[in-house]
Structures are given as C-alpha cells and as structure tokens.
Write a protein that holds these residues in place. Structure first.
Motif, PDB file in Angstrom:
ATOM      1  N   ARG A 145      18.626  -2.171  18.378  1.00  0.00           N
ATOM      2  CA  ARG A 145      17.975  -1.655  19.583  1.00  0.00           C
ATOM      3  C   ARG A 145      18.025  -0.133  19.562  1.00  0.00           C
ATOM      4  N   LYS A 146      16.903   0.490  19.955  1.00  0.00           N
ATOM      5  CA  LYS A 146      16.842   1.946  20.004  1.00  0.00           C
ATOM      6  C   LYS A 146      16.066   2.386  21.247  1.00  0.00           C
ATOM      7  N   PRO A 147      16.264   3.631  21.672  1.00  0.00           N
ATOM      8  CA  PRO A 147      15.466   4.144  22.793  1.00  0.00           C
ATOM      9  C   PRO A 147      13.986   4.184  22.417  1.00  0.00           C
ATOM     10  N   LEU A 148      13.150   3.700  23.302  1.00  0.00           N
ATOM     11  CA  LEU A 148      11.710   3.655  23.016  1.00  0.00           C
ATOM     12  C   LEU A 148      11.131   5.037  22.759  1.00  0.00           C
TER      13      LEU A 148
ATOM     14  N   GLY B 158      13.722  -2.485  28.404  1.00  0.00           N
ATOM     15  CA  GLY B 158      13.479  -1.051  28.333  1.00  0.00           C
ATOM     16  C   GLY B 158      13.909  -0.399  27.046  1.00  0.00           C
ATOM     17  N   GLN B 159      14.167  -1.194  26.009  1.00  0.00           N
ATOM     18  CA  GLN B 159      14.543  -0.653  24.708  1.00  0.00           C
ATOM     19  C   GLN B 159      13.639  -1.212  23.614  1.00  0.00           C
ATOM     20  N   ALA B 160      13.590  -0.502  22.497  1.00  0.00           N
ATOM     21  CA  ALA B 160      12.879  -0.997  21.323  1.00  0.00           C
ATOM     22  C   ALA B 160      13.809  -1.909  20.537  1.00  0.00           C
ATOM     23  N   VAL B 161      13.294  -3.065  20.120  1.00  0.00           N
ATOM     24  CA  VAL B 161      14.084  -4.013  19.333  1.00  0.00           C
ATOM     25  C   VAL B 161      13.306  -4.344  18.062  1.00  0.00           C
ATOM     26  N   TYR B 162      13.962  -4.201  16.915  1.00  0.00           N
ATOM     27  CA  TYR B 162      13.338  -4.528  15.634  1.00  0.00           C
ATOM     28  C   TYR B 162      13.404  -6.043  15.423  1.00  0.00           C
TER      29      TYR B 162
ATOM     30  N   GLU C 256       0.823  -1.220   0.000  1.00  0.00           N
ATOM     31  CA  GLU C 256       0.000   0.000   0.000  1.00  0.00           C
ATOM     32  C   GLU C 256       0.852   1.263   0.000  1.00  0.00           C
ATOM     33  N   THR C 257       1.974   1.247   0.705  1.00  0.00           N
ATOM     34  CA  THR C 257       2.756   2.474   0.898  1.00  0.00           C
ATOM     35  C   THR C 257       4.062   2.505   0.113  1.00  0.00           C
ATOM     36  N   ASP C 258       4.616   1.339  -0.172  1.00  0.00           N
ATOM     37  CA  ASP C 258       5.926   1.218  -0.821  1.00  0.00           C
ATOM     38  C   ASP C 258       7.034   1.802   0.049  1.00  0.00           C
ATOM     39  N   GLU C 259       6.771   1.906   1.354  1.00  0.00           N
ATOM     40  CA  GLU C 259       7.756   2.441   2.283  1.00  0.00           C
ATOM     41  C   GLU C 259       8.370   1.309   3.105  1.00  0.00           C
ATOM     42  N   THR C 260       9.082   1.651   4.167  1.00  0.00           N
ATOM     43  CA  THR C 260       9.672   0.673   5.074  1.00  0.00           C
ATOM     44  C   THR C 260       8.710   0.410   6.229  1.00  0.00           C
ATOM     45  N   VAL C 261       8.482  -0.862   6.513  1.00  0.00           N
ATOM     46  CA  VAL C 261       7.536  -1.269   7.560  1.00  0.00           C
ATOM     47  C   VAL C 261       8.294  -2.086   8.604  1.00  0.00           C
ATOM     48  N   ASN C 262       8.084  -1.766   9.875  1.00  0.00           N
ATOM     49  CA  ASN C 262       8.834  -2.396  10.966  1.00  0.00           C
ATOM     50  C   ASN C 262       7.908  -3.054  11.975  1.00  0.00           C
ATOM     51  N   LEU C 263       8.380  -4.163  12.542  1.00  0.00           N
ATOM     52  CA  LEU C 263       7.734  -4.798  13.686  1.00  0.00           C
ATOM     53  C   LEU C 263       8.705  -4.697  14.855  1.00  0.00           C
ATOM     54  N   VAL C 264       8.251  -4.082  15.944  1.00  0.00           N
ATOM     55  CA  VAL C 264       9.131  -3.734  17.066  1.00  0.00           C
ATOM     56  C   VAL C 264       8.544  -4.264  18.368  1.00  0.00           C
TER      57      VAL C 264
ATOM     58  N   GLY D  19       9.713  -1.471   0.831  1.00  0.00           N
ATOM     59  CA  GLY D  19       9.200  -1.341  -0.522  1.00  0.00           C
ATOM     60  C   GLY D  19      10.249  -0.774  -1.458  1.00  0.00           C
ATOM     61  N   GLU D  20       9.884  -0.687  -2.723  1.00  0.00           N
ATOM     62  CA  GLU D  20      10.837  -0.191  -3.721  1.00  0.00           C
ATOM     63  C   GLU D  20      11.243   1.254  -3.454  1.00  0.00           C
ATOM     64  N   ARG D  21      10.333   2.043  -2.881  1.00  0.00           N
ATOM     65  CA  ARG D  21      10.665   3.431  -2.562  1.00  0.00           C
ATOM     66  C   ARG D  21      11.276   3.575  -1.171  1.00  0.00           C
ATOM     67  N   GLY D  22      11.300   2.481  -0.401  1.00  0.00           N
ATOM     68  CA  GLY D  22      11.845   2.535   0.950  1.00  0.00           C
ATOM     69  C   GLY D  22      13.307   2.939   0.939  1.00  0.00           C
ATOM     70  N   VAL D  23      13.685   3.721   1.913  1.00  0.00           N
ATOM     71  CA  VAL D  23      15.061   4.230   1.969  1.00  0.00           C
ATOM     72  C   VAL D  23      15.824   3.570   3.104  1.00  0.00           C
ATOM     73  N   PRO D  24      17.141   3.366   2.940  1.00  0.00           N
ATOM     74  CA  PRO D  24      17.950   2.806   4.025  1.00  0.00           C
ATOM     75  C   PRO D  24      17.968   3.762   5.220  1.00  0.00           C
ATOM     76  N   THR D  25      17.871   3.206   6.418  1.00  0.00           N
ATOM     77  CA  THR D  25      17.997   3.999   7.645  1.00  0.00           C
ATOM     78  C   THR D  25      18.973   3.280   8.567  1.00  0.00           C
ATOM     79  N   ASN D  26      19.143   3.820   9.754  1.00  0.00           N
ATOM     80  CA  ASN D  26      20.073   3.210  10.706  1.00  0.00           C
ATOM     81  C   ASN D  26      19.356   2.187  11.583  1.00  0.00           C
ATOM     82  N   SER D  27      18.435   1.419  10.989  1.00  0.00           N
ATOM     83  CA  SER D  27      17.704   0.379  11.704  1.00  0.00           C
ATOM     84  C   SER D  27      17.748  -0.913  10.895  1.00  0.00           C
ATOM     85  N   TRP D  28      17.741  -2.041  11.610  1.00  0.00           N
ATOM     86  CA  TRP D  28      17.724  -3.349  10.973  1.00  0.00           C
ATOM     87  C   TRP D  28      17.212  -4.355  11.994  1.00  0.00           C
TER      88      TRP D  28
END
Length: 256
Positions: A136-139, A113-117, A100-108, A123-132
């Motif tokens: 782990r990231k601050p909630l 006490g931290q967020a974990v992907y 639907e969006t062609d973006e990046t979709v995450n399940l976290v 999607g094809e238009r999704g851009v690389p970010t500093n997540s994989w």
C-alpha cells in the motif's frame, strides 16, 4: 509505524491486536518486549494478545521471536479474488507492456484511500523497488495513484484528500493540495500521469487509469530507473504504449 491502540474510535482491544499485527508486518520477526515497546503497551498485555493470535493460528513463534503466519496469505488470496476480473482482463496487456519495455509493470487499485498493488510483472531490465503485490502506498506519490485520483468522483476525492496531510516520499513529492488539484486536471486532459522521482529518488513511472462508464477500476503503470526513463521515451513512447494497453483492458472488461 503502527497506530497507537487508543487512537480513533472502536474497540480498544481489537485496535491493540491489529497494532501488534502491523508491528509484526513491519519488523517481520520480533521479541515480545520489542513488540510491546513498539505498540506502547505492557509486556503482559502484549503476551495476552500474542497468545490469542498463536492459538488462532495467525502468529508463529521460533526461538523467542514472533512472526505472522501463512494464514494471512490465505486471507490475502481471498481478498485479491475481488479483483479477479480486473486481473484476468489485464494480464495479457501487462505481459505485452513488459515485452515492449522490459521494465516493471504494475496494476494498482484504490482501497481505503490508498494505492494497493494487485499485480506486478517485471522484465529482464526491471529493477527491484519498494513495491510488491499487496503493498500500500499514498495515492498522491505514485503515477498509478494520481491517475486513479484524477478520475474519482468529486466527493470520493474530497474524502481522501480533505483534511489530510500529503506526506512526502522524496523532496519532489506533491505535498500541497492546490498543486495536486492542478496536476489532476492535467492528467484528465492528457490521459496519463507522471511520477518524476516522487516516490523514490531514482525511479520514474507513467500511469494510465482504467475507466469504464465513468468509473475508475484501477490504473496501470510502467516504472523504471530515472536515468533510463528520460526524454521522449518517458514523455511520449511509454504513454502511447500504456494508452493502447489500457484500451485493450477496458474492451475486455466491457465484453466479458
């Protein structure tokens, strides 16, 4: 930055070993003297720990540089199996969101006490970010994390945010506890959370919690370039898509 070996309670040598592991995670490959300097220990101590890690198969050496071995991949795969039901129930909905969006979709999910992907589709238009997957990231700095925080029991929320700094990722990150509490109340009312360049200067995201019987199992988010996620698309269209997707996930978890 790895913790110094003498911080906190517990066995000092174990803490040193994991400080080396975390330093290798951050650097990918490093020489013994570099690791010793990063961890704050003597070269001889670093050598002893590295030798033990090599003997057990957790570290590899090539041309005088050390790195983590694929044995950690085995452990990570096993750890992810704790969330097998959640991932399996979520996959079709995540794929639908990508379509639907062609973006990046995450399940976290939340852990320690931290967020974990735990899953991530792009999607094809999704851009690389500093997540994989595994990152782990601050909630408080990401949309999925804030969606989870908003639906945690009060004592768990208090344990996570009380007495802790809320470190900024950008100049838009929430760093005041009172402001975070107000935002969490708004998230509970509208059912979605927003990340307006709070984790990255050029990224916006929308998150929605997965809640069953009053227990939050995780959250789903859609992320994309800030210049593309704007206006009604950011504030209304993506939230509506997310709410529908999460409703599907909750139903599948209920009737598995």
């Amino acid at each position: 930055m790895p913790a110094t070996p003498d911080e906190g309670r517990g066995i000092k040598s174990t803490r040193t070993t994991f400080a080396i592991v975390e330093a290798l995670h951050d650097t990918r490959r490093a020489r013994l003297t570099e690791l010793a300097d990063r961890v704050g220990i003597a070269n001889s101590t670093a050598h002893e720990h590295l030798a033990t890690l090599q003997e057990l198969g957790y570290v590899v050496e090539e041309d005088g540089e050390f790195g983590l071995s694929l044995k950690f991949l085995d452990h990570g795969t096993q750890a992810k199996r704790r969330y097998r039901d959640l991932v399996e129930a979520s996959t079709p909905a995540l794929e639908g969101l990508v379509a639907e969006t062609d973006e990046t979709v995450n399940l976290v999910v939340e852990e320690h006490g931290q967020a974990v992907y735990v899953d991530r589709l792009t999607g094809e238009r999704g851009v690389p970010t500093n997540s994989w997957v595994g990152k782990r990231k601050p909630l408080h700095a990401i949309s999925a994390g804030k969606a989870i925080l908003a639906h945690l029991p009060e004592d768990r929320l208090e344990a996570i945010v009380a007495g802790r700094e809320l470190p900024p990722a950008t100049d838009r990150t929430i760093t005041a506890r009172e402001q975070l509490q107000r935002e969490l109340e708004e998230i509970r009312e509208r059912g979605v959370s927003f990340n307006d360049r709070e984790s990255h200067d050029r990224i916006r995201a929308v998150g929605t919690p997965i809640v069953l019987d009053g227990h939050v199992h995780g959250a789903v988010s859609v992320a994309g370039p800030a210049k593309r996620l704007t206006g009604e698309y950011f504030r209304t269209e993506i939230p509506d898509l997310l709410l529908g997707a999460v409703n599907e996930i909750e139903l599948k978890l209920t009737y598995r």
